[in-house]
Design a protein around this motif. Sequence first.
Motif, short mmCIF file in Angstrom:
data_model
loop_
_atom_site.label_atom_id
_atom_site.label_comp_id
_atom_site.label_asym_id
_atom_site.label_seq_id
_atom_site.Cartn_x
_atom_site.Cartn_y
_atom_site.Cartn_z
N ILE A 3 1.22 4.83 -12.53
CA ILE A 3 0.35 3.66 -12.61
C ILE A 3 1.17 2.37 -12.45
CG2 ILE A 3 -1.10 2.32 -14.20
CD1 ILE A 3 -2.12 5.05 -15.22
N GLY A 4 2.36 2.35 -13.09
CA GLY A 4 3.23 1.18 -12.96
C GLY A 4 3.62 0.92 -11.51
N LEU B 207 2.84 -2.28 -9.02
CA LEU B 207 3.91 -2.93 -8.25
C LEU B 207 3.48 -3.09 -6.79
CD1 LEU B 207 6.79 -4.01 -7.98
CD2 LEU B 207 7.56 -1.65 -7.60
N GLY B 208 2.83 -2.04 -6.26
CA GLY B 208 2.32 -2.11 -4.89
C GLY B 208 1.30 -3.23 -4.72
N LEU C 217 3.37 10.06 -7.56
CA LEU C 217 4.04 10.26 -8.85
C LEU C 217 3.04 10.68 -9.92
CD1 LEU C 217 6.49 7.21 -8.91
CD2 LEU C 217 7.08 9.61 -8.61
N TYR C 218 1.90 10.04 -9.91
CA TYR C 218 0.85 10.38 -10.87
C TYR C 218 0.38 11.81 -10.66
CZ TYR C 218 -3.35 9.73 -13.73
OH TYR C 218 -4.33 9.83 -14.68
N SER C 219 0.15 12.17 -9.39
CA SER C 219 -0.37 13.50 -9.08
C SER C 219 0.61 14.59 -9.49
CB SER C 219 -0.66 13.60 -7.58
OG SER C 219 -1.62 12.64 -7.19
N LEU C 220 1.92 14.33 -9.31
CA LEU C 220 2.92 15.33 -9.70
C LEU C 220 2.87 15.61 -11.20
CD1 LEU C 220 5.99 14.17 -7.57
CD2 LEU C 220 4.56 16.19 -7.21
N SER C 221 2.49 14.60 -11.98
CA SER C 221 2.44 14.77 -13.42
C SER C 221 1.23 15.59 -13.87
CB SER C 221 2.42 13.41 -14.12
OG SER C 221 1.19 12.77 -13.90
N LEU C 222 0.28 15.81 -12.94
CA LEU C 222 -0.90 16.60 -13.30
C LEU C 222 -0.55 18.08 -13.50
CD1 LEU C 222 -3.56 15.07 -10.87
CD2 LEU C 222 -3.06 14.44 -13.22
N GLY C 223 0.57 18.50 -12.87
CA GLY C 223 1.06 19.87 -13.06
C GLY C 223 0.03 20.94 -12.77
N ILE C 224 -0.13 21.86 -13.74
CA ILE C 224 -1.01 23.01 -13.53
C ILE C 224 -2.45 22.72 -13.95
CG2 ILE C 224 0.87 24.65 -13.85
CD1 ILE C 224 -0.18 25.12 -16.71
N TYR C 225 -2.71 21.48 -14.34
CA TYR C 225 -4.01 21.21 -14.92
C TYR C 225 -5.11 20.96 -13.90
CZ TYR C 225 -1.26 20.75 -19.13
OH TYR C 225 -0.41 21.00 -20.18
N PHE C 226 -4.72 20.79 -12.62
CA PHE C 226 -5.77 20.52 -11.66
C PHE C 226 -6.07 21.75 -10.81
CE2 PHE C 226 -3.27 20.44 -7.83
CZ PHE C 226 -2.03 19.93 -8.18
N ILE D 124 0.83 -1.20 0.00
CA ILE D 124 0.00 0.00 0.00
C ILE D 124 0.87 1.26 0.00
CG2 ILE D 124 -1.57 1.35 1.46
CD1 ILE D 124 -3.02 -1.25 2.05
N SER D 125 1.98 1.21 0.71
CA SER D 125 2.89 2.37 0.73
C SER D 125 3.46 2.62 -0.67
CB SER D 125 4.02 2.13 1.73
OG SER D 125 3.51 1.94 3.03
N ILE D 126 3.85 1.54 -1.35
CA ILE D 126 4.36 1.68 -2.71
C ILE D 126 3.25 2.15 -3.65
CG2 ILE D 126 5.27 0.41 -4.71
CD1 ILE D 126 6.83 -1.32 -2.71
N GLY D 127 2.05 1.59 -3.49
CA GLY D 127 0.92 2.03 -4.30
C GLY D 127 0.63 3.51 -4.11
N PHE D 128 0.74 3.98 -2.87
CA PHE D 128 0.50 5.39 -2.60
C PHE D 128 1.60 6.25 -3.21
CE2 PHE D 128 0.68 9.18 0.21
CZ PHE D 128 -0.58 9.67 -0.07
#
Length: 280
Positions: free
Chosen positions: A255-256, A260-261, A124-133, A115-119
Amino acid sequence: MIKLYYIIPYVVINSLIYTFVKEGLCYASPMFFMALRFLIGGAILLPFARKLTVNKDVILLSVFTTLSTLFWAYGLLYVEPSESAVLSYTMPLIAIPLSVAILKEKTRKSEIIGISIGFLGVILYSLSLGIYFSLLGVTLTLINAIFWALFTVYFRKLKGLDATSVNAVQLLIGSLIFFALSPIQFHFRYSINFLVDLFYVSVLGGGISFYLWNSMLKTERVSKVTVLSFSVPAVSTVVDELRGIDVTSGMIEGIGVMFLGILISRMEKKISKPKVGILR
């Protein structure tokens, strides 16, 4: 092992529901849309309910579910479906300590690591959202995750009750709350597209989805069920890509890591028992 006929339809249904809710909110205000969703979802389960039970825990379950849905719907006004999916699935990190505190459940080391790895994948996913959110959209969606974790734990707490009955009562009580609040920023525009959206989020993403989630939690611990939910944002992101919404390499990497998590969380240490011989 959680039965595949629960987890597979759950993942498929919930990877698409974000898109249908986002589109449905173009035609109806969040309170009214969710009032209809809960009413229809509860109504389709009602004929299959064995015995309707209303007690303190069921009422708390209903309130937590309603609050989770409320913040989720308002968050979707400001973020894309895939963003909402990823942010919502911070839920497992919240649900596990709640299950320990409320249910006294034990969690395996592999599940905590997974779960820690999944989080980490979520981050990582959220950081890629950048200025779009939108900051408001993110905040609302994260609050939704807290209440989702709470009603997930209460599903497990109520595992001794019939799932269909619990879900029917849960949704019908929630519908009453939403209808009472529906005058807030009320708007509604009839459309065939709206009926399609409403059907999906009420029948598939409402009654059936809640039943599947509840059924999984009746048979397995919270930590074991919730870690599998990381697979939903991945499929939701694929849907966004098909809809023409940009998916970056950072999202794919995130997502990868989520997957893995999930893989690590499923690893269980097997202890072989020593063979006992007979002395002659």
